[in-house]
Design a protein around this motif. Structure first.
Motif, PDB file in Angstrom:
ATOM      1  N   MET A 136       0.830  -1.208   0.000  1.00 31.93           N
ATOM      2  CA  MET A 136       0.000   0.000   0.000  1.00 31.93           C
ATOM      3  C   MET A 136       0.873   1.271   0.000  1.00 31.93           C
ATOM      4  N   PHE A 137       0.295   2.346  -0.465  1.00 34.01           N
ATOM      5  CA  PHE A 137       1.041   3.607  -0.508  1.00 34.01           C
ATOM      6  C   PHE A 137       1.298   4.167   0.884  1.00 34.01           C
ATOM      7  N   GLU A 138       2.407   4.835   1.034  1.00 34.00           N
ATOM      8  CA  GLU A 138       2.595   5.696   2.203  1.00 34.00           C
ATOM      9  C   GLU A 138       2.419   7.124   1.687  1.00 34.00           C
ATOM     10  N   TYR A 139       1.606   7.895   2.335  1.00 35.40           N
ATOM     11  CA  TYR A 139       1.418   9.281   1.896  1.00 35.40           C
ATOM     12  C   TYR A 139       2.189  10.207   2.820  1.00 35.40           C
ATOM     13  N   ALA A 140       2.854  11.175   2.239  1.00 35.35           N
ATOM     14  CA  ALA A 140       3.453  12.221   3.070  1.00 35.35           C
ATOM     15  C   ALA A 140       2.315  13.111   3.567  1.00 35.35           C
ATOM     16  N   PRO A 141       2.429  13.688   4.758  1.00 36.64           N
ATOM     17  CA  PRO A 141       1.363  14.585   5.228  1.00 36.64           C
ATOM     18  C   PRO A 141       1.183  15.758   4.264  1.00 36.64           C
ATOM     19  N   ALA A 142      -0.071  16.164   4.055  1.00 39.81           N
ATOM     20  CA  ALA A 142      -0.353  17.291   3.157  1.00 39.81           C
ATOM     21  C   ALA A 142      -1.327  18.229   3.854  1.00 39.81           C
ATOM     22  N   PRO A 143      -0.873  18.874   4.938  1.00 43.99           N
ATOM     23  CA  PRO A 143      -1.812  19.686   5.713  1.00 43.99           C
ATOM     24  C   PRO A 143      -2.208  20.981   5.007  1.00 43.99           C
ATOM     25  N   GLU A 144      -3.485  21.307   5.075  1.00 44.56           N
ATOM     26  CA  GLU A 144      -3.966  22.613   4.612  1.00 44.56           C
ATOM     27  C   GLU A 144      -3.488  23.647   5.631  1.00 44.56           C
ATOM     28  N   SER A 145      -3.203  24.856   5.162  1.00 42.26           N
ATOM     29  CA  SER A 145      -2.695  25.872   6.077  1.00 42.26           C
ATOM     30  C   SER A 145      -3.811  26.410   6.969  1.00 42.26           C
ATOM     31  N   ARG A 146      -3.535  26.430   8.259  1.00 37.71           N
ATOM     32  CA  ARG A 146      -4.500  26.973   9.214  1.00 37.71           C
ATOM     33  C   ARG A 146      -4.518  28.492   9.177  1.00 37.71           C
TER      34      ARG A 146
ATOM     35  N   ASP B 198     -15.456  -9.207   1.696  1.00 40.76           N
ATOM     36  CA  ASP B 198     -14.003  -9.219   1.477  1.00 40.76           C
ATOM     37  C   ASP B 198     -13.550  -7.903   0.851  1.00 40.76           C
ATOM     38  N   SER B 199     -14.283  -7.480  -0.192  1.00 39.26           N
ATOM     39  CA  SER B 199     -13.906  -6.219  -0.863  1.00 39.26           C
ATOM     40  C   SER B 199     -14.056  -5.023   0.068  1.00 39.26           C
ATOM     41  N   LEU B 200     -15.144  -5.045   0.832  1.00 38.78           N
ATOM     42  CA  LEU B 200     -15.401  -3.907   1.728  1.00 38.78           C
ATOM     43  C   LEU B 200     -14.286  -3.794   2.774  1.00 38.78           C
ATOM     44  N   LYS B 201     -13.888  -4.926   3.330  1.00 41.85           N
ATOM     45  CA  LYS B 201     -12.833  -4.887   4.356  1.00 41.85           C
ATOM     46  C   LYS B 201     -11.509  -4.427   3.750  1.00 41.85           C
ATOM     47  N   ARG B 202     -11.231  -4.914   2.527  1.00 39.74           N
ATOM     48  CA  ARG B 202      -9.992  -4.467   1.851  1.00 39.74           C
ATOM     49  C   ARG B 202     -10.016  -2.951   1.661  1.00 39.74           C
ATOM     50  N   ARG B 203     -11.169  -2.457   1.237  1.00 41.36           N
ATOM     51  CA  ARG B 203     -11.293  -1.012   0.988  1.00 41.36           C
ATOM     52  C   ARG B 203     -11.190  -0.221   2.293  1.00 41.36           C
ATOM     53  N   MET B 204     -11.827  -0.745   3.346  1.00 43.15           N
ATOM     54  CA  MET B 204     -11.796  -0.025   4.634  1.00 43.15           C
ATOM     55  C   MET B 204     -10.376   0.058   5.195  1.00 43.15           C
ATOM     56  N   ALA B 205      -9.567  -0.958   4.867  1.00 47.53           N
ATOM     57  CA  ALA B 205      -8.194  -0.947   5.362  1.00 47.53           C
ATOM     58  C   ALA B 205      -7.380   0.188   4.737  1.00 47.53           C
ATOM     59  N   THR B 206      -7.874   0.766   3.655  1.00 46.34           N
ATOM     60  CA  THR B 206      -7.143   1.876   3.022  1.00 46.34           C
ATOM     61  C   THR B 206      -7.626   3.254   3.509  1.00 46.34           C
ATOM     62  N   LEU B 207      -8.680   3.270   4.335  1.00 45.73           N
ATOM     63  CA  LEU B 207      -9.186   4.570   4.799  1.00 45.73           C
ATOM     64  C   LEU B 207      -8.190   5.193   5.764  1.00 45.73           C
ATOM     65  N   ARG B 208      -7.943   6.458   5.570  1.00 48.59           N
ATOM     66  CA  ARG B 208      -6.997   7.151   6.457  1.00 48.59           C
ATOM     67  C   ARG B 208      -7.773   7.978   7.478  1.00 48.59           C
ATOM     68  N   VAL B 209      -7.578   7.642   8.743  1.00 51.51           N
ATOM     69  CA  VAL B 209      -8.278   8.329   9.829  1.00 51.51           C
ATOM     70  C   VAL B 209      -7.271   9.262  10.501  1.00 51.51           C
ATOM     71  N   GLY B 210      -7.639  10.506  10.716  1.00 49.75           N
ATOM     72  CA  GLY B 210      -6.688  11.382  11.415  1.00 49.75           C
ATOM     73  C   GLY B 210      -6.931  12.850  11.134  1.00 49.75           C
ATOM     74  N   ASP B 211      -5.858  13.624  11.205  1.00 54.83           N
ATOM     75  CA  ASP B 211      -5.906  15.084  11.140  1.00 54.83           C
ATOM     76  C   ASP B 211      -6.882  15.587  10.067  1.00 54.83           C
ATOM     77  N   PRO B 212      -7.970  16.232  10.474  1.00 51.88           N
ATOM     78  CA  PRO B 212      -8.947  16.718   9.495  1.00 51.88           C
ATOM     79  C   PRO B 212      -8.354  17.693   8.475  1.00 51.88           C
ATOM     80  N   LEU B 213      -7.289  18.399   8.870  1.00 48.61           N
ATOM     81  CA  LEU B 213      -6.720  19.382   7.935  1.00 48.61           C
ATOM     82  C   LEU B 213      -5.756  18.748   6.934  1.00 48.61           C
ATOM     83  N   ASP B 214      -5.452  17.462   7.085  1.00 45.95           N
ATOM     84  CA  ASP B 214      -4.590  16.798   6.113  1.00 45.95           C
ATOM     85  C   ASP B 214      -5.430  16.432   4.884  1.00 45.95           C
TER      86      ASP B 214
END
Ligand code: NDP
Length: 474
Positions: free
Chosen positions: A1-11, A307-323
């Protein structure tokens, strides 16, 4: 899976003051008794600002200002009112980045959603109703429909600015004036909207914003000089408001909760359906009245779909709303998190099987991992009650009749989804569903031209489209 660098929107695109007053008669003031409450960023628990809490005297002043403004505002030609609404829409577009960041900070929703869904829809509602303002005589409500007067509007925290737009735009287009109370946990975007009104040079008193808790809302809807009440929120509070308003002659629209069925037939394109399921329940952390919170899957495709749903859910990124990479943000409040946790624990205790992907939740703030329950029966509380969080209850069915019976087996009736390759099946099933909105091979699609509202305990009246005008016209 991809690793994403953080991409925060400016506050720094938004400047939040340390305190805010009430917006009454075109200017901000601190409120008569000086009461304040704090609004926090649910992703960090940081206090964003102190906000004035309106007491009865403040509500009286706001209603009086709206009443005074009503005479001149309602007498303006529709084309003149339209100019203000167009101006508001354009200012919202110009300030959309600032407002999107503000909304994500105060609400916890991902910037991707506030930027790409909420703000464009907010502007679209003002543009849409601006277009109606000079055509009311051709809208099918008689040659000379009249505004009702002062509208009391109480809105929830899940789409703060969008719910404001749904309520304020049709009210103003039809010549009414408004007093609006935003939710206690998300007052900021309504206060910034007050500033947009000033920038648009909207006449004083046409829009008034009173911040505060439930008591402020209760006092506002009970106010004797209010002609119309529009509420979005829980069924419980909706019932209380209906009791208050009954017999007073005030017009009332209620947009309440839901427990929507998202029905997947065995001929549905699975990958597309999985995207729709994810969007249906994890969009806005599941804080959506029309969320597809009950997944009904035809038994023969249950396993591949899960199976597909679980695979897809595993890619959801949970965290900083501004990212900008975040898919699922923070739960709006500690109280809502407690409710989601309680109902999820009840789901496990009642025998349903709980699953969430591995995900690292931040230490501070209010968070809940995307969750699905399988082995759910119709008797389970998680199949009957609105959880209002990122929690999906999965049930199965064998025949279309069984799907319809299960979908309709709820006290609510706000929305539903159908996934099938056959147009005839979609039409036949949609026809039998007791839901105000039925999506086919898609979910959570909104458009200002399309009416929205429910059956049964999901409330009454319609918002959006030509129907949305009717609620504000005599
Ligand atoms: P509420 O129905 O309590 O809140 C909605 C709005 O009504 C808020 O502005 C609230 O103010 C105000 N309010 C509260 N009590 C009264 C009253 N007696 N008279 C007039 N206005 C009042 O929803 P909650 O925020 O408490 O959420 C509880 C549950 O409701 C959620 O878990 C969810 O299931 C459901 N809900 C459904 C929504 C929908 O769109 N259908 C939206 C929000 C919640 P304040 O914020 O200060 O309490």
């Amino acid at each position: 899976m991809f690793e994403y660098a953080p991409a925060p929107e400016s506050r720094s695109v938004v400047e939040i003051a340390s305190s805010y007053g009430l917006f009454i008669d075109g200017s901000f003031d601190g409120g008569k008794d000086g009461d304040v409450f704090k609004t926090v960023n649910p992703a960090t628990e940081e206090v964003l600002a102190e906000v004035a809490s309106a007491g009865p005297e403040d509500v009286d002043r706001a209603v009086a200002a709206a009443r005074r403004a009503f005479g001149t505002w309602s007498a303006l030609p529709g084309a003149e009112r339209a100019k203000y609404l167009f101006r508001i829409a354009r200012i919202i577009q110009e300030r959309s980045r600032e407002l999107a960041v503000l909304e994500s900070l105060d609400n916890g929703k991902p910037i991707r959603e506030s930027r790409d869904v909420d703000l464009p829809l907010v502007a679209a509602h003002f543009f849409y109703y601006a277009g109606w303002a000079d055509k009311l005589g051709h809208a099918g409500f008689g040659p000379d429909p009249r505004p009702l007067g002062v509208a009391a509007q109480v809105i929830p925290w899940n789409f703060p600015l969008l719910m404001l737009a749904w309520k304020v735009a049709p009210a103003l287009a039809t010549g009414n004036t408004v007093v609006l109370k935003p939710a206690e946990t998300t007052p900021l975007s309504a206060l910034f909207f007050a500033d947009v009104c000033r920038q648009a040079e909207l006449p004083a008193g046409v829009v008034n914003i009173v911040t505060g808790a439930g008591d402020t809302g209760a006092y506002l809807v009970a106010h004797p000089d209010v002609d119309k009440v529009a509420f979005t929120g829980s069924t419980e509070v909706g019932r209380e408001i209906a009791r208050t308003v009954s017999g007073t002659g005030k017009r009332l629209t209620l947009e309440l909760g839901g427990k929507a069925a998202n029905i997947v037939f065995d001929d549905a394109p699975i990958d597309q359906a999985v995207e729709g399921i994810v969007n249906g329940i994890f969009f806005n952390q599941g804080h959506v009245c029309c969320a597809g919170s009950r997944l009904l899957v035809q038994e023969s495709v249950f396993e591949p779909l899960m199976d597909s749903l679980k695979r897809r859910m595993a890619t959801l990124r949970v965290g900083d709303p501004l990212d900008k990479n975040t898919d699922v943000g923070a739960i709006n409040s500690a109280a809502q998190l407690t409710r989601i946790r309680e109902l999820s624990e009840i789901g496990s205790a009642e025998g349903a099987e709980r699953w969430s992907p591995d995900c690292q939740l931040p230490d501070r703030g209010f968070w809940f991992a995307p969750t699905i329950f399988t082995g759910v029966t119709q008797a389970h509380r998680i199949a009957r009650e609105e959880i209002f969080g990122p929690v999906l209850s999965v049930l199965t069915f064998r025949t279309p009749d069984e799907a319809v019976a299960k979908a309709n087996n709820t006290p609510y009736g706000l929305s539903a989804g159908i996934w099938s390759e056959k147009g005839s099946r979609i039409l036949a099933v949609a026809d039998q569903l007791r839901a105000g909105v039925v999506w086919a091979n898609t979910f959570n699609k909104f458009d200002p031209a399309s009416p929205f509202g429910g059956y049964k305990e999901s409330g009454y009246g319609r918002e959006g489209g030509r129907h949305g005008l009717e609620a504000y016209l005599a």
